[in-house]
Design an enzyme around this catalytic site. Structure first.
Site, PDB file in Angstrom:
ATOM      1  N   ARG A 163       0.823  -1.211   0.000  1.00  7.93           N
ATOM      2  CA  ARG A 163       0.000   0.000   0.000  1.00  7.93           C
ATOM      3  C   ARG A 163       0.859   1.264   0.000  1.00  7.93           C
ATOM      4  O   ARG A 163       0.517   2.266   0.619  1.00  7.93           O
ATOM      5  CB  ARG A 163      -0.944   0.005   1.213  1.00  7.93           C
ATOM      6  CG  ARG A 163      -1.928  -1.153   1.258  1.00  7.93           C
ATOM      7  CD  ARG A 163      -2.880  -1.125   0.065  1.00  7.93           C
ATOM      8  NE  ARG A 163      -3.731  -2.291   0.110  1.00  7.93           N
ATOM      9  CZ  ARG A 163      -3.414  -3.474  -0.426  1.00  7.93           C
ATOM     10  NH1 ARG A 163      -2.278  -3.624  -1.089  1.00  7.93           N
ATOM     11  NH2 ARG A 163      -4.225  -4.505  -0.330  1.00  7.93           N
ATOM     12  N   SER A 235     -11.682   0.647   2.746  1.00  8.24           N
ATOM     13  CA  SER A 235     -10.832   0.349   3.903  1.00  8.24           C
ATOM     14  C   SER A 235     -10.218   1.642   4.430  1.00  8.24           C
ATOM     15  O   SER A 235      -9.444   2.296   3.739  1.00  8.24           O
ATOM     16  CB  SER A 235      -9.728  -0.641   3.511  1.00  8.24           C
ATOM     17  OG  SER A 235     -10.285  -1.858   3.079  1.00  8.24           O
ATOM     18  N   GLU A 332      -5.404   4.507   5.918  1.00  8.38           N
ATOM     19  CA  GLU A 332      -5.146   4.326   4.497  1.00  8.38           C
ATOM     20  C   GLU A 332      -5.637   5.538   3.710  1.00  8.38           C
ATOM     21  O   GLU A 332      -5.133   5.833   2.642  1.00  8.38           O
ATOM     22  CB  GLU A 332      -5.827   3.052   3.990  1.00  8.38           C
ATOM     23  CG  GLU A 332      -5.391   2.626   2.620  1.00  8.38           C
ATOM     24  CD  GLU A 332      -5.804   1.201   2.271  1.00  8.38           C
ATOM     25  OE1 GLU A 332      -6.195   0.983   1.115  1.00  8.38           O
ATOM     26  OE2 GLU A 332      -5.753   0.329   3.145  1.00  8.38           O
TER      27      GLU A 332
END
Length: 336
Positions: A163, A235, A332
């Site tokens: 990520r 998310s 995130e």
């Protein structure tokens, strides 16, 4: 065209009712450079906006928001096994996945229904169901914001990790991505080793490319709220990677904990599981809430939540997880 006092509610999936002082959605690199050379806009704080699916606006944006709207797709080259495709940064990500599956190209079907645009995919190194975008990206093209010179980074130059990428750390706020190049397979094997995928694929029939995409869509829709109906950014937190000793200690206290080995030294623990263990699943704080089916997703429950409310909820969740497990979970989403 530059618009003043522009409403951003249609451009953020939390549906926060916020405004930008200045907004533009150029359709090619020349238009991007044109607006970026505007003397007035050069003085403004700048934020590059993609699909708005990974951003939390705390309040009105006092500056200039530039949203690339480059929509072209072209095949660069191909052979019997593979095809190299360049996709514009403004293309809706799931539309690009649908295009590739319709063409019979393998490689990104497990990334179906991820919200956002193509241009954001390398920034986050998006991933799901055993697939990461770094494995099919060959180049990322764009413009340096300080010099307005073009760049074209190879995969290795993007410094991809879980990520993460060079665009999210070293070059954060210093570039604008205009297109991404991918290599996709004309032949391939669908990935069904992630929990629940194989069962859903075979429920649909044969293990075909189109069934794989539909299986992922079905699974995601069963777990995640549609951002068109309920404001959310998917998310909200990253799944933390911890030392194996930490994971082993948690496994002793929670024998059923879903812990995934990364290598001999590290393991990944789902943030959603820890949040649920802290009792947050389905809970609300004002107009912000944790989704009842997936604790990793924070939602604008009433449609009236503010970015400050959402951020306050997130901070309380982070504190709870730290207190219970001794693990820090990181956002995130991009807080602006």
């Amino acid at each position: 065209m530059v618009i003043q006092h522009y409403a951003l509610k249609p451009h953020n999936t939390f549906h926060f009712n916020v405004y930008a002082d200045y907004f533009s959605a150029p359709k090619n690199s020349d238009e991007i450079i044109q607006v970026l050379t505007n003397p007035l806009l050069r003085k403004q704080p700048l934020f590059i906006l993609g699909g708005g699916s990974n951003v939390l606006f705390k309040s009105d944006f006092k500056g200039f928001i530039l949203k690339p709207d480059i929509q072209s797709i072209r095949i660069i080259k191909q052979n019997e096994q593979s095809v190299w495709v360049e996709a514009g940064a403004g293309i809706d990500w799931d539309s690009f996945v649908a295009w590739s599956v319709d063409k019979g190209y393998y490689g990104i079907e497990n990334l179906s229904l991820i919200p956002g645009n193509v241009g954001a995919s390398p920034v986050q190194n998006i991933g799901a169901y055993g697939t990461e975008i770094m494995n099919v990206i060959t180049r990322v093209n764009g413009i340096f914001l300080d010099t307005l010179e073009p760049f074209s980074f190879t995969n290795s130059a993007c410094d991809f990790s879980y990520r993460n990428s060079i665009f999210k750390n070293k070059l954060k706020g210093k570039t604008i991505i205009t297109s991404v190049e991918f290599v996709l397979g004309k032949q391939g094997k669908i990935k069904t080793d992630y929990a629940g995928v194989k069962e859903e694929v075979f429920r649909l029939g044969k293990p075909t490319l189109k069934n794989a995409r539909q299986a992922i869509i079905n699974i995601r829709e069963s777990k995640l709220p549609d951002p068109e109906l309920v404001g959310n950014a998917g998310s909200f937190f990253k799944n933390p990677v911890v030392k194996s000793a930490v994971a082993n200690a948690i496994a002793l206290d929670y024998p059923d904990a879903p812990i995934y080995k990364v290598d001999d030294q590290f393991a990944k623990i789902p943030a959603g599981w820890m949040i649920e263990q802290c009792g947050w699943k389905g809970k609300s704080m004002g107009n912000a809430a944790v989704h009842k089916n997936q604790a990793l997703v924070l939602i604008n429950k009433t449609g009236k939540a503010t970015g400050e409310e959402m951020l306050a909820l997130a901070l309380e969740i982070e504190r709870s997880v730290k207190l219970k497990f001794g693990i820090e979970i990181n956002k995130e989403v991009n807080v602006v």
